[in-house]
Every structure is written in structure tokens, then in C-alpha cells.
Motif scaffolding. Structure first.
Motif, PDB file in Angstrom:
ATOM      1  N   GLU A 161       0.833  -1.205   0.000  1.00 24.41           N
ATOM      2  CA  GLU A 161       0.000   0.000   0.000  1.00 24.41           C
ATOM      3  C   GLU A 161       0.868   1.255   0.000  1.00 24.41           C
ATOM      4  O   GLU A 161       0.580   2.235  -0.700  1.00 24.41           O
ATOM      5  CB  GLU A 161      -0.920   0.006   1.217  1.00 24.41           C
ATOM      6  CG  GLU A 161      -1.873   1.197   1.237  1.00 24.41           C
ATOM      7  CD  GLU A 161      -2.655   1.298   2.533  1.00 24.41           C
ATOM      8  OE1 GLU A 161      -3.878   1.433   2.482  1.00 24.41           O
ATOM      9  OE2 GLU A 161      -2.017   1.276   3.606  1.00 24.41           O
ATOM     10  N   GLN A 162       1.947   1.214   0.759  1.00 23.41           N
ATOM     11  CA  GLN A 162       2.860   2.356   0.836  1.00 23.41           C
ATOM     12  C   GLN A 162       3.508   2.638  -0.510  1.00 23.41           C
ATOM     13  O   GLN A 162       3.689   3.794  -0.909  1.00 23.41           O
ATOM     14  CB  GLN A 162       3.922   2.065   1.906  1.00 23.41           C
ATOM     15  CG  GLN A 162       4.794   3.226   2.290  1.00 23.41           C
ATOM     16  CD  GLN A 162       5.789   2.836   3.366  1.00 23.41           C
ATOM     17  OE1 GLN A 162       6.834   2.230   3.112  1.00 23.41           O
ATOM     18  NE2 GLN A 162       5.447   3.148   4.608  1.00 23.41           N
ATOM     19  N   GLN A 163       3.866   1.581  -1.240  1.00 26.57           N
ATOM     20  CA  GLN A 163       4.518   1.724  -2.546  1.00 26.57           C
ATOM     21  C   GLN A 163       3.511   1.914  -3.687  1.00 26.57           C
ATOM     22  O   GLN A 163       3.907   2.030  -4.848  1.00 26.57           O
ATOM     23  CB  GLN A 163       5.373   0.488  -2.833  1.00 26.57           C
ATOM     24  CG  GLN A 163       6.525   0.287  -1.872  1.00 26.57           C
ATOM     25  CD  GLN A 163       7.655   1.261  -2.091  1.00 26.57           C
ATOM     26  OE1 GLN A 163       7.797   1.820  -3.170  1.00 26.57           O
ATOM     27  NE2 GLN A 163       8.467   1.483  -1.075  1.00 26.57           N
ATOM     28  N   LYS A 164       2.212   1.885  -3.355  1.00 32.36           N
ATOM     29  CA  LYS A 164       1.137   2.012  -4.355  1.00 32.36           C
ATOM     30  C   LYS A 164       1.245   0.924  -5.419  1.00 32.36           C
ATOM     31  O   LYS A 164       1.155   1.164  -6.624  1.00 32.36           O
ATOM     32  CB  LYS A 164       1.157   3.405  -4.997  1.00 32.36           C
ATOM     33  CG  LYS A 164       0.897   4.531  -4.001  1.00 32.36           C
ATOM     34  CD  LYS A 164       0.903   5.890  -4.676  1.00 32.36           C
ATOM     35  CE  LYS A 164       0.636   6.992  -3.655  1.00 32.36           C
ATOM     36  NZ  LYS A 164       0.640   8.337  -4.280  1.00 32.36           N
ATOM     37  N   ARG A 181      -7.577  -1.402   3.895  1.00 35.27           N
ATOM     38  CA  ARG A 181      -8.787  -1.923   3.263  1.00 35.27           C
ATOM     39  C   ARG A 181      -8.393  -2.889   2.140  1.00 35.27           C
ATOM     40  O   ARG A 181      -7.730  -2.516   1.181  1.00 35.27           O
ATOM     41  CB  ARG A 181      -9.629  -0.780   2.706  1.00 35.27           C
ATOM     42  CG  ARG A 181     -11.003  -1.230   2.152  1.00 35.27           C
ATOM     43  CD  ARG A 181     -11.830  -0.039   1.729  1.00 35.27           C
ATOM     44  NE  ARG A 181     -12.155   0.808   2.868  1.00 35.27           N
ATOM     45  CZ  ARG A 181     -13.151   0.588   3.717  1.00 35.27           C
ATOM     46  NH1 ARG A 181     -13.938  -0.464   3.538  1.00 35.27           N
ATOM     47  NH2 ARG A 181     -13.363   1.409   4.717  1.00 35.27           N
ATOM     48  N   LEU A 182      -8.818  -4.153   2.296  1.00 37.81           N
ATOM     49  CA  LEU A 182      -8.499  -5.199   1.332  1.00 37.81           C
ATOM     50  C   LEU A 182      -9.752  -6.017   1.009  1.00 37.81           C
ATOM     51  O   LEU A 182     -10.757  -5.929   1.721  1.00 37.81           O
ATOM     52  CB  LEU A 182      -7.398  -6.117   1.882  1.00 37.81           C
ATOM     53  CG  LEU A 182      -6.046  -5.451   2.187  1.00 37.81           C
ATOM     54  CD1 LEU A 182      -5.136  -6.401   2.925  1.00 37.81           C
ATOM     55  CD2 LEU A 182      -5.393  -4.949   0.913  1.00 37.81           C
ATOM     56  N   ARG A 183      -9.629  -6.818  -0.005  1.00 32.11           N
ATOM     57  CA  ARG A 183     -10.789  -7.536  -0.524  1.00 32.11           C
ATOM     58  C   ARG A 183     -10.586  -9.046  -0.415  1.00 32.11           C
ATOM     59  O   ARG A 183      -9.561  -9.583  -0.857  1.00 32.11           O
ATOM     60  CB  ARG A 183     -10.989  -7.128  -1.982  1.00 32.11           C
ATOM     61  CG  ARG A 183     -12.229  -7.659  -2.657  1.00 32.11           C
ATOM     62  CD  ARG A 183     -12.269  -7.066  -4.057  1.00 32.11           C
ATOM     63  NE  ARG A 183     -13.283  -7.676  -4.908  1.00 32.11           N
ATOM     64  CZ  ARG A 183     -13.320  -7.530  -6.218  1.00 32.11           C
ATOM     65  NH1 ARG A 183     -12.391  -6.793  -6.817  1.00 32.11           N
ATOM     66  NH2 ARG A 183     -14.262  -8.107  -6.932  1.00 32.11           N
ATOM     67  N   LEU A 190      -7.006  -5.027  -5.121  1.00 32.09           N
ATOM     68  CA  LEU A 190      -7.849  -4.512  -6.208  1.00 32.09           C
ATOM     69  C   LEU A 190      -9.294  -4.419  -5.704  1.00 32.09           C
ATOM     70  O   LEU A 190      -9.996  -5.427  -5.623  1.00 32.09           O
ATOM     71  CB  LEU A 190      -7.765  -5.436  -7.427  1.00 32.09           C
ATOM     72  CG  LEU A 190      -6.392  -5.562  -8.089  1.00 32.09           C
ATOM     73  CD1 LEU A 190      -6.430  -6.611  -9.191  1.00 32.09           C
ATOM     74  CD2 LEU A 190      -5.918  -4.222  -8.639  1.00 32.09           C
ATOM     75  N   LEU A 191      -9.743  -3.229  -5.374  1.00 27.97           N
ATOM     76  CA  LEU A 191     -11.038  -3.046  -4.730  1.00 27.97           C
ATOM     77  C   LEU A 191     -12.168  -2.735  -5.708  1.00 27.97           C
ATOM     78  O   LEU A 191     -13.345  -2.783  -5.330  1.00 27.97           O
ATOM     79  CB  LEU A 191     -10.943  -1.921  -3.694  1.00 27.97           C
ATOM     80  CG  LEU A 191      -9.855  -2.091  -2.613  1.00 27.97           C
ATOM     81  CD1 LEU A 191      -9.873  -0.895  -1.669  1.00 27.97           C
ATOM     82  CD2 LEU A 191     -10.029  -3.390  -1.852  1.00 27.97           C
TER      83      LEU A 191
END
Length: 423
Positions: free
Chosen positions: A200-203, A256-258, A276-277
Motif C-alpha cells: 500500500e505504501q509503494q502504491k 482496506r483489502l478484498r 484490487l477493490l
């Protein structure tokens, strides 16, 4: 042809030579084992007796009709200690940049699909090797890990590290080499809140399989009967919070994850976790097939271990182990690139056949033995065309979806039955 010339230019560059020699005085005297010749010899994958390999190499290099002893095996063993193994990793990064610039990458819904996995390899029985890499069951063993593009088979980044270094630690080191607009696939040995947070930090995006008992959230998701749900994940366990702190991420920040349920043919369920949301762009029913594409990295390990003979090292030192490992990765990438460029020609030629066909990897690597040396020293369109023609004439049928029980008629022998090593 342009890529071949770029690699040759690198090997002749004084700055590049200075970067990858061990000492400033190395490769300064005029000898037969120059920096370039040494790199080419190791890239030629010496797997038989060193003196035989050296004699064949210099016959090709000097365009001689007969073999002569130009360099002794002892001189080679001494010269290789002057060369940093990372030279092959740098050449591979340069190769990947060339592939990017030529627009040869394939995508899935706008994303490049990558995979990360690790394995182990047995090493020469030497005390220095054991001290550096460690041992397992009293035998020296190293761990290696790769960042792999599942579409074209290219290894983007590879590591060979002491056995005590875990697979998830290697994944952390791969992260800096994960390109933007990509999705990285992991098996169920990798999940960890600190890794979620780093992505998430590295996008960057990921898809990984979770153990069914990973935590209470996953167990409740399975019991609910849902197939798709978005939830907030936090690091609640003290050990998970410690790992987050060591990785430099905030353990208290929710992510937030799926969660996605996949029903297997045997009636069991597996749980996938992804960043991938967007359900519209990435509906739940596409993830089962997508995760199955991770198997490509397992096949790649078979290529490295069996066809390229990873454990058949050309030396018995730590330097030799690293040189052979990184050189093998570069050779594999060059062979797969040539086959990737050939694929449209093969499909056009055999478009009326029932099955899809592709170039045989083992035959492709075998064709590059000694020939690659000639191409890198004397780049020639005709020579490259001849190699590609030979590769295109050795094909294997692609039979997707095969699923059958393996029946052995005798006890398993060393290696993989049915897969022959390259020459």
C-alpha cells in the motif's frame, strides 16, 4: 539485434568494467581472460569439464577450425575471483529496460501480472560455502527467490541468499523492483500485515492466497457463505505488530483489502486476498483463473533447476555459486525473449493445427550454446536469423487444462523425469 549490440557495448564500457571488478588493478593487463571474455564464458553455461569448455569457447571466439588449449582451468578459476557476480544482474536489468522500451510487455486489464516465489538449491560441499549460506540436514543449501513476469517468462529480479533468510524477507527486497501498474501474485506462505502495508505504501497491487485459518476475519468470511467482501485489516497480534515496526510501517493503520472465495473442483474452498477493490473493473469471477497463472513461476523453477542444471556449479566457492546463478537467469531470459519474438511466426505457420505450438525451451537454450558467444562478439543479422530458424523448427504442443494422476513405473530418480538438460 539491437538488444545484442547493447549488451556487447556494456561489456566494452570502461565504467561498467570498473564497477564490476573486485579491485582497481583487475583486468588491466592484456590477457586472454579479459573482463568481456570471462563474462561471456560464464554466460555460455560451462557444465562439463572446465578445460573442455574453455577449449570449445576459445575455438568459437577465435573462429578456429580446431580446439587448442589457450587458457587453463586453473587460470580461469583464479580469474573468476576478480569478477563481481552482480555483473549479470546488472546486465539483466539492462535487458529488461530494453524490453520495456520496445513495448514488448503484455498486460491483463491494464496491469502487468507478476509472481514472487522462493526455492532452495543444494551447494558444493565446501566449508566456506556452508559458512556463508548455511545448511539444512547437514548439507549446504541456499535460498533463492525471483520476481517473475508470468506473461513472457522474464525474471525481473532474483536473489540468492543464506538459507536462514525467509521467503517473505526476499519478497521485501523484490518490492523495489516491482513496476508501477502491476499485480503481484503470492502463494499462501507470504501473507503478513507488514507486507500488505508495504504494498500500500509503494502504491502497488497484489493477489495472494490465504490459509483458511489465517485469522478470525477469514474464518468468519468462510462461514458467511459470501464470495466477495471488502474489509479493514489491522495488525492485532503482538508478533505482527513487531514485524510492522521492523519493516518501517505503522502497525496501527488499518488497510482496506478484498476477500474472495474460490470454489475448487474437489469441493473445497480457498480464500484470495487482493488490493484490487474495484468490483466493476475486477469482478470476483476473474480471480480464480488469474491466481492459477502463478503456476508459471513453478514451471520457471523447473527450467532453472532441470534444464539449466542450477546445482551443477562450475566452481566450489561462494563467488562461483553466485556467478552461475545470476548468469543462468540472464541466459534463460535471453532464450525466452527470442522464443517470445518467434511466437507470432510459429502461430501463423501452424494456425490450421488443432493445438497451439510454441518453441521448445530446452532446444532453444541448447542452440545458444557457443552460438550466443559468437553473436555477442560479432553481432550479425544472418547469425541471429539462423538461430531463430533452428528454434522455430523445434516445437512443443501447448495442452492447457491437463489434469491426470501421475503413474510412475519405477522409483523416482534424481531430477525431473521426461525433462532433459541442455547441452
Amino acid at each position: 539485434m539491437k538488444i545484442v549490440k547493447k549488451i556487447t557495448n556494456k561489456l566494452d564500457c570502461p565504467v561498467f568494467i570498473d564497477t564490476y571488478r573486485q579491485r582497481p588493478q583487475d583486468f588491466t593487463r592484456r590477457r586472454q581472460l579479459t573482463f568481456k571474455n570471462l563474462v561471456l564464458f560464464l554466460l555460455n553455461q560451462p557444465r562439463t569439464a572446465l578445460q573442455t569448455e574453455l577449449d570449445q569457447f576459445y575455438r568459437v571466439l577465435n573462429q578456429s577450425s580446431v580446439e587448442t588449449q589457450v587458457v587453463t582451468a586453473q587460470a580461469f578459476s583464479k580469474a573468476r575471483n576478480k569478477l563481481k557476480p552482480e555483473v549479470f544482474a546488472d546486465l539483466n536489468q539492462h535487458l529488461q529496460q530494453q524490453i520495456d522500451s520496445l513495448g514488448l510487455r503484455q498486460t491483463w486489464r491494464g496491469l502487468r501480472i507478476l509472481a514472487v516465489d522462493g526455492s532452495t538449491v543444494h551447494l558444493p560441499l565446501e566449508q566456506a560455502v556452508t559458512r556463508f549460506f548455511g545448511s539444512h540436514c547437514e548439507f549446504p543449501v541456499a535460498r533463492f527467490s525471483t520476481l517473475y513476469d508470468v506473461a513472457d517468462g522474464q525474471t525481473l529480479h532474483s536473489l540468492i541468499v543464506p538459507f536462514q533468510v525467509g521467503e517473505r524477507d526476499c519478497a521485501h527486497l523484490h518490492l523495489d523492483h516491482v513496476p508501477a501498474d502491476s499485480l503481484t501474485l503470492f502463494d499462501r506462505g507470504y501473507p503478513g500485515h507488514w507486507l500488505f502495508a508495504l504494498f500500500e505504501q509503494q502504491k502497488r497491487h497484489f493477489l495472494m492466497r490465504l490459509p483458511c485459518g489465517y485469522n478470525a476475519q477469514v474464518r468468519q468470511f468462510l462461514q458467511s457463505g459470501q464470495t466477495d467482501d471488502t474489509q479493514l485489516f489491522t495488525a492485532n497480534h503482538p508478533e505482527a505488530r513487531l514485524f510492522c515496526t521492523e519493516a518501517g510501517v505503522d502497525p496501527g493503520r488499518p488497510i482496506r483489502l478484498r476477500l474472495i472465495r474460490v470454489e475448487l473442483p474437489g469441493g473445497e474452498s480457498e480464500v484470495l486476498l487482493t488490493s484490487l477493490l474495484d468490483r466493476k473493473t475486477f469482478p470476483a469471477d476473474v480471480f480464480a483463473d488469474l491466481y492459477h497463472r502463478r503456476w508459471g513461476i513453478e514451471t520457471d523453477y523447473r527450467r532453472i533447476k532441470q534444464t539449466l542444471g542450477l546445482d551443477n556449479f562450475s566452481g566450489r566457492s561462494v563467488t562461483a555459486v553466485k556467478q552461475d546463478f545470476y548468469a543462468g537467469q540472464l541466459l534463460k531470459n535471453l532464450a525466452l525473449l527470442m522464443q517470445h519474438l518467434l511466437q507470432p511466426v510459429i502461430e501463423q505457420r501452424h494456425k490450421n493445427r488443432k493445438l497451439r505450438w510454441k518453441a521448445n525451451f530446452t532446444q532453444g537454450v541448447s542452440r545458444l550454446k557457443n552460438t550466443l558467444v559468437d553473436l555477442l562478439v560479432r553481432p550479425c543479422v544472418l547469425g541471429l536469423s539462423n538461430v531463430l530458424t533452428l528454434m522455430a523448427s523445434s516445437l512443443s504442443a501447448v495442452r492447457p487444462g491437463r489434469n491426470f494422476e501421475r503413474k510412475r513405473k519405477r522409483a523416482a530418480s534424481r531430477g525431473c523425469e521426461g525433462y532433459k538438460p541442455a547441452r
